[in-house]
Motif scaffolding. Structure first.
Motif, PDB file in Angstrom:
ATOM      1  N   MET A  34      27.932  33.921   2.024  1.00  0.00           N
ATOM      2  CA  MET A  34      26.310  33.558   1.723  1.00  0.00           C
ATOM      3  C   MET A  34      25.650  32.443   1.359  1.00  0.00           C
ATOM      4  SD  MET A  34      25.124  34.365  -2.626  1.00  0.00           S
ATOM      5  CE  MET A  34      26.043  35.892  -2.905  1.00  0.00           C
ATOM      6  N   SER A  35      24.710  33.074   2.576  1.00  0.00           N
ATOM      7  CA  SER A  35      24.200  31.401   2.997  1.00  0.00           C
ATOM      8  C   SER A  35      23.388  30.987   1.878  1.00  0.00           C
ATOM      9  CB  SER A  35      22.783  32.213   4.296  1.00  0.00           C
ATOM     10  OG  SER A  35      21.780  32.814   3.480  1.00  0.00           O
ATOM     11  N   ARG A  36      22.965  29.552   2.303  1.00  0.00           N
ATOM     12  CA  ARG A  36      22.442  28.836   1.034  1.00  0.00           C
ATOM     13  C   ARG A  36      20.726  29.254   1.440  1.00  0.00           C
ATOM     14  NH1 ARG A  36      25.092  23.726   0.415  1.00  0.00           N
ATOM     15  NH2 ARG A  36      26.476  23.177   2.529  1.00  0.00           N
ATOM     16  N   ARG A  37      20.155  29.904   1.626  1.00  0.00           N
ATOM     17  CA  ARG A  37      19.135  30.485   1.164  1.00  0.00           C
ATOM     18  C   ARG A  37      19.502  31.881   0.714  1.00  0.00           C
ATOM     19  NH1 ARG A  37      14.068  29.925   2.990  1.00  0.00           N
ATOM     20  NH2 ARG A  37      13.950  29.030   4.498  1.00  0.00           N
ATOM     21  N   ASN A  38      20.664  32.331   0.625  1.00  0.00           N
ATOM     22  CA  ASN A  38      20.544  33.196  -0.004  1.00  0.00           C
ATOM     23  C   ASN A  38      20.789  33.214  -1.675  1.00  0.00           C
ATOM     24  OD1 ASN A  38      19.940  35.655   1.986  1.00  0.00           O
ATOM     25  ND2 ASN A  38      22.034  35.764   2.121  1.00  0.00           N
ATOM     26  N   LEU A  39      21.857  32.344  -1.135  1.00  0.00           N
ATOM     27  CA  LEU A  39      22.272  30.994  -2.405  1.00  0.00           C
ATOM     28  C   LEU A  39      21.473  31.099  -3.368  1.00  0.00           C
ATOM     29  CD1 LEU A  39      24.353  30.577  -4.259  1.00  0.00           C
ATOM     30  CD2 LEU A  39      25.445  28.420  -3.021  1.00  0.00           C
ATOM     31  N   SER A  40      20.352  30.568  -2.836  1.00  0.00           N
ATOM     32  CA  SER A  40      18.913  30.066  -3.429  1.00  0.00           C
ATOM     33  C   SER A  40      18.360  30.847  -4.129  1.00  0.00           C
ATOM     34  CB  SER A  40      18.639  29.061  -2.685  1.00  0.00           C
ATOM     35  OG  SER A  40      16.335  28.285  -3.557  1.00  0.00           O
ATOM     36  N   PHE A  41      18.876  31.772  -3.458  1.00  0.00           N
ATOM     37  CA  PHE A  41      17.239  33.498  -4.395  1.00  0.00           C
ATOM     38  C   PHE A  41      18.475  33.599  -5.332  1.00  0.00           C
ATOM     39  CE2 PHE A  41      15.394  34.408   0.068  1.00  0.00           C
ATOM     40  CZ  PHE A  41      14.551  33.975  -0.622  1.00  0.00           C
ATOM     41  N   VAL A  42      19.709  33.645  -5.413  1.00  0.00           N
ATOM     42  CA  VAL A  42      20.345  34.584  -6.380  1.00  0.00           C
ATOM     43  C   VAL A  42      20.522  33.166  -7.810  1.00  0.00           C
ATOM     44  CG1 VAL A  42      22.974  34.674  -7.454  1.00  0.00           C
ATOM     45  CG2 VAL A  42      22.095  35.815  -5.027  1.00  0.00           C
ATOM     46  N   VAL A  43      20.101  31.910  -7.243  1.00  0.00           N
ATOM     47  CA  VAL A  43      20.524  31.089  -8.702  1.00  0.00           C
ATOM     48  C   VAL A  43      18.705  31.158  -8.684  1.00  0.00           C
ATOM     49  CG1 VAL A  43      19.858  29.057  -8.906  1.00  0.00           C
ATOM     50  CG2 VAL A  43      22.148  29.266  -7.514  1.00  0.00           C
ATOM     51  N   GLN A  44      18.091  31.347  -7.855  1.00  0.00           N
ATOM     52  CA  GLN A  44      16.138  31.440  -8.464  1.00  0.00           C
ATOM     53  C   GLN A  44      16.940  32.722  -9.887  1.00  0.00           C
ATOM     54  OE1 GLN A  44      13.892  31.847  -4.850  1.00  0.00           O
ATOM     55  NE2 GLN A  44      13.336  29.889  -5.316  1.00  0.00           N
ATOM     56  N   GLY A  45      17.004  34.231  -9.270  1.00  0.00           N
ATOM     57  CA  GLY A  45      17.183  34.763  -9.924  1.00  0.00           C
ATOM     58  C   GLY A  45      17.169  34.745 -10.945  1.00  0.00           C
ATOM     59  N   GLU A  46      18.670  34.501 -11.381  1.00  0.00           N
ATOM     60  CA  GLU A  46      19.416  33.810 -12.367  1.00  0.00           C
ATOM     61  C   GLU A  46      18.637  32.623 -13.458  1.00  0.00           C
ATOM     62  OE1 GLU A  46      23.243  32.398 -11.581  1.00  0.00           O
ATOM     63  OE2 GLU A  46      24.347  34.377 -10.840  1.00  0.00           O
ATOM     64  N   SER A  47      17.801  32.009 -12.681  1.00  0.00           N
ATOM     65  CA  SER A  47      16.776  30.685 -13.699  1.00  0.00           C
ATOM     66  C   SER A  47      16.243  32.181 -14.419  1.00  0.00           C
ATOM     67  CB  SER A  47      15.776  30.653 -12.623  1.00  0.00           C
ATOM     68  OG  SER A  47      15.068  29.096 -13.294  1.00  0.00           O
ATOM     69  N   LEU A  48      15.617  33.230 -13.756  1.00  0.00           N
ATOM     70  CA  LEU A  48      14.574  33.519 -14.086  1.00  0.00           C
ATOM     71  C   LEU A  48      14.801  34.562 -15.134  1.00  0.00           C
ATOM     72  CD1 LEU A  48      12.349  35.353 -10.894  1.00  0.00           C
ATOM     73  CD2 LEU A  48      11.569  33.633 -12.448  1.00  0.00           C
ATOM     74  N   LYS A  49      16.782  35.043 -14.933  1.00  0.00           N
ATOM     75  CA  LYS A  49      16.992  35.983 -16.138  1.00  0.00           C
ATOM     76  C   LYS A  49      17.105  34.906 -17.259  1.00  0.00           C
ATOM     77  CE  LYS A  49      21.448  38.365 -16.723  1.00  0.00           C
ATOM     78  NZ  LYS A  49      22.765  38.365 -16.877  1.00  0.00           N
ATOM     79  N   ALA A  50      16.948  33.661 -17.085  1.00  0.00           N
ATOM     80  CA  ALA A  50      17.591  32.831 -18.454  1.00  0.00           C
ATOM     81  C   ALA A  50      16.379  32.904 -19.222  1.00  0.00           C
ATOM     82  CB  ALA A  50      18.670  31.294 -18.171  1.00  0.00           C
TER      83      ALA A  50
END
Length: 108
Positions: free
Chosen positions: A1-17
């Motif tokens: 997984m690229s760093r940019r995709n990882l960033s989007f995943v982390v942002q999604g998890e942040s929004l979920k929280a």
């Protein structure tokens, strides 16, 4: 997984929280209001005892207040962790862009 995709995943998890936190706040406020209503009935009614239905509702509302408060703290902690991780990833991305600037320009 690229760093940019990882960033989007982390942002999604942040929004979920953040959504979980908002939900916990809503449940917390509703339960506190129910507890306040029961207490108000007891004080204003000058009754020494609440009916069994009110006692059950008060117990349930008190449990909900405690559970919502725990969920509020858990989701807030999770959100803060995700924000921190997102910031770290953005910094790494920025450093990589700077260090690979020439390669990026050649690839274009």
């Amino acid at each position: 997984m690229s760093r940019r995709n990882l960033s989007f995943v982390v942002q999604g998890e942040s929004l979920k929280a953040a959504r979980q936190y908002q939900s916990a706040i809503g449940i917390y406020r509703a339960a506190k209001e129910t507890v306040a209503l029961a207490e108000d009935k007891l004080v204003k009614g000058r009754e020494c005892q609440l009916s069994s239905a009110w006692q059950e509702m008060l117990n349930l509302a008190t449990e909900r207040v405690m559970e919502a408060e725990l969920e509020k703290h858990r989701s807030e902690d999770q959100h803060l962790k995700m924000i921190k991780r997102c910031g770290q990833l953005e910094n790494q991305l920025h450093l990589l862009k700077r260090s690979q600037k020439k390669s990026i320009a050649n690839a274009r």
